[in-house]
Design a protein around this motif. Sequence first.
Motif, PDB file in Angstrom:
ATOM      1  N   UNK A 124       3.201   9.983  -9.947  1.00 23.08           N
ATOM      2  CA  UNK A 124       2.320  10.350 -11.060  1.00 23.08           C
ATOM      3  C   UNK A 124       1.905  11.815 -10.953  1.00 23.08           C
ATOM      4  N   UNK A 125       1.535  12.250  -9.754  1.00 22.25           N
ATOM      5  CA  UNK A 125       1.161  13.659  -9.558  1.00 22.25           C
ATOM      6  C   UNK A 125       2.313  14.599  -9.885  1.00 22.25           C
ATOM      7  N   UNK A 126       3.522  14.201  -9.512  1.00 24.20           N
ATOM      8  CA  UNK A 126       4.681  15.046  -9.786  1.00 24.20           C
ATOM      9  C   UNK A 126       4.960  15.145 -11.280  1.00 24.20           C
ATOM     10  N   UNK A 127       4.597  14.132 -12.031  1.00 24.69           N
ATOM     11  CA  UNK A 127       4.895  14.116 -13.460  1.00 24.69           C
ATOM     12  C   UNK A 127       3.747  14.595 -14.338  1.00 24.69           C
ATOM     13  N   UNK A 128       2.611  14.918 -13.764  1.00 26.78           N
ATOM     14  CA  UNK A 128       1.478  15.370 -14.577  1.00 26.78           C
ATOM     15  C   UNK A 128       1.790  16.645 -15.352  1.00 26.78           C
ATOM     16  N   UNK A 129       2.517  17.561 -14.756  1.00 30.22           N
ATOM     17  CA  UNK A 129       2.867  18.799 -15.446  1.00 30.22           C
ATOM     18  C   UNK A 129       3.781  18.491 -16.631  1.00 30.22           C
ATOM     19  N   UNK A 130       4.699  17.564 -16.444  1.00 36.53           N
ATOM     20  CA  UNK A 130       5.605  17.180 -17.525  1.00 36.53           C
ATOM     21  C   UNK A 130       4.827  16.489 -18.637  1.00 36.53           C
ATOM     22  N   UNK A 131       3.848  15.655 -18.271  1.00 38.08           N
ATOM     23  CA  UNK A 131       3.032  14.981 -19.287  1.00 38.08           C
ATOM     24  C   UNK A 131       2.259  15.987 -20.119  1.00 38.08           C
ATOM     25  N   UNK A 154       8.249  20.267  -6.837  1.00 35.16           N
ATOM     26  CA  UNK A 154       9.554  19.609  -6.799  1.00 35.16           C
ATOM     27  C   UNK A 154       9.916  19.121  -5.392  1.00 35.16           C
ATOM     28  N   UNK A 155       9.668  19.935  -4.395  1.00 33.18           N
ATOM     29  CA  UNK A 155      10.113  19.589  -3.039  1.00 33.18           C
ATOM     30  C   UNK A 155       9.161  18.625  -2.351  1.00 33.18           C
ATOM     31  N   UNK A 156       7.882  18.964  -2.306  1.00 34.52           N
ATOM     32  CA  UNK A 156       6.956  18.177  -1.500  1.00 34.52           C
ATOM     33  C   UNK A 156       6.375  16.977  -2.228  1.00 34.52           C
ATOM     34  N   UNK A 157       6.281  17.020  -3.516  1.00 32.56           N
ATOM     35  CA  UNK A 157       5.721  15.872  -4.236  1.00 32.56           C
ATOM     36  C   UNK A 157       6.845  15.011  -4.788  1.00 32.56           C
ATOM     37  N   UNK A 163       4.047  26.662 -15.195  1.00 29.98           N
ATOM     38  CA  UNK A 163       3.452  26.687 -13.862  1.00 29.98           C
ATOM     39  C   UNK A 163       3.075  28.118 -13.523  1.00 29.98           C
ATOM     40  N   UNK A 164       2.011  28.272 -12.759  1.00 35.67           N
ATOM     41  CA  UNK A 164       1.476  29.616 -12.499  1.00 35.67           C
ATOM     42  C   UNK A 164       2.450  30.511 -11.746  1.00 35.67           C
ATOM     43  N   UNK A 165       3.285  29.949 -10.910  1.00 33.17           N
ATOM     44  CA  UNK A 165       4.265  30.755 -10.190  1.00 33.17           C
ATOM     45  C   UNK A 165       5.485  29.898  -9.879  1.00 33.17           C
ATOM     46  N   UNK A 166       6.551  30.562  -9.518  1.00 29.90           N
ATOM     47  CA  UNK A 166       7.771  29.835  -9.167  1.00 29.90           C
ATOM     48  C   UNK A 166       7.562  29.036  -7.885  1.00 29.90           C
ATOM     49  N   UNK A 167       6.768  29.569  -6.958  1.00 23.41           N
ATOM     50  CA  UNK A 167       6.533  28.850  -5.706  1.00 23.41           C
ATOM     51  C   UNK A 167       5.731  27.572  -5.943  1.00 23.41           C
ATOM     52  N   UNK A 168       4.833  27.578  -6.935  1.00 24.71           N
ATOM     53  CA  UNK A 168       4.097  26.354  -7.258  1.00 24.71           C
ATOM     54  C   UNK A 168       5.051  25.295  -7.797  1.00 24.71           C
ATOM     55  N   UNK A 169       5.992  25.705  -8.623  1.00 22.77           N
ATOM     56  CA  UNK A 169       6.987  24.771  -9.135  1.00 22.77           C
ATOM     57  C   UNK A 169       7.873  24.227  -8.037  1.00 22.77           C
ATOM     58  N   UNK A 170       8.258  25.100  -7.110  1.00 20.31           N
ATOM     59  CA  UNK A 170       9.064  24.655  -5.975  1.00 20.31           C
ATOM     60  C   UNK A 170       8.291  23.674  -5.104  1.00 20.31           C
ATOM     61  N   UNK A 177       0.823  -1.208   0.000  1.00 20.46           N
ATOM     62  CA  UNK A 177       0.000   0.000   0.000  1.00 20.46           C
ATOM     63  C   UNK A 177       0.863   1.267   0.000  1.00 20.46           C
ATOM     64  N   UNK A 178       1.975   1.249   0.712  1.00 23.56           N
ATOM     65  CA  UNK A 178       2.880   2.393   0.705  1.00 23.56           C
ATOM     66  C   UNK A 178       3.509   2.584  -0.676  1.00 23.56           C
ATOM     67  N   UNK A 179       3.807   1.476  -1.354  1.00 23.44           N
ATOM     68  CA  UNK A 179       4.353   1.556  -2.707  1.00 23.44           C
ATOM     69  C   UNK A 179       3.329   2.161  -3.666  1.00 23.44           C
ATOM     70  N   UNK A 180       2.080   1.755  -3.550  1.00 23.82           N
ATOM     71  CA  UNK A 180       1.032   2.340  -4.380  1.00 23.82           C
ATOM     72  C   UNK A 180       0.832   3.820  -4.115  1.00 23.82           C
ATOM     73  N   UNK A 181       0.899   4.202  -2.847  1.00 23.10           N
ATOM     74  CA  UNK A 181       0.783   5.610  -2.482  1.00 23.10           C
ATOM     75  C   UNK A 181       1.932   6.423  -3.069  1.00 23.10           C
ATOM     76  N   UNK A 182       3.143   5.885  -3.016  1.00 20.49           N
ATOM     77  CA  UNK A 182       4.279   6.617  -3.568  1.00 20.49           C
ATOM     78  C   UNK A 182       4.209   6.687  -5.088  1.00 20.49           C
ATOM     79  N   UNK A 183       3.698   5.656  -5.742  1.00 19.04           N
ATOM     80  CA  UNK A 183       3.517   5.717  -7.196  1.00 19.04           C
ATOM     81  C   UNK A 183       2.487   6.774  -7.578  1.00 19.04           C
ATOM     82  N   UNK A 184       1.449   6.924  -6.774  1.00 20.43           N
ATOM     83  CA  UNK A 184       0.470   7.978  -7.020  1.00 20.43           C
ATOM     84  C   UNK A 184       1.129   9.348  -6.906  1.00 20.43           C
TER      85      UNK A 184
END
Length: 83
Positions: free
Chosen positions: A21-28, A49-52, A39-46, A11-18
Amino acid sequence: MGVKRVSFVDSLRGFSLLGILLANLVVFQYGMHGALKNLSSQSAGDFVRVFIGGSFMPIFTLLFGFSFIKLIESVREKGLKSR
C-alpha cells in the motif's frame, strides 16, 4: 471444528500488504505516468521502488505460495480432489 491458522504468517502477510500500500500511494495520488514525474527527487523514487516495492512484493508472493500449499494440503486431508 476450528481452523488452525499460523499467526506469524498472517501477521507477516499483513505487514507486506501495508508495504505494498505504501509503495502504491504515489500511484494512487498522481496516476501511473505522473508518479515518476512528481516525486521530489530521483533518489526518492529509487528508494520507493527498491526498498518498499522491491521488498514487500516478494514477501507477499512467497506467503501467497505458502498459503496456497497449505490450502491444497487441507483439501487433501479431507479426502477431496485438489485440482
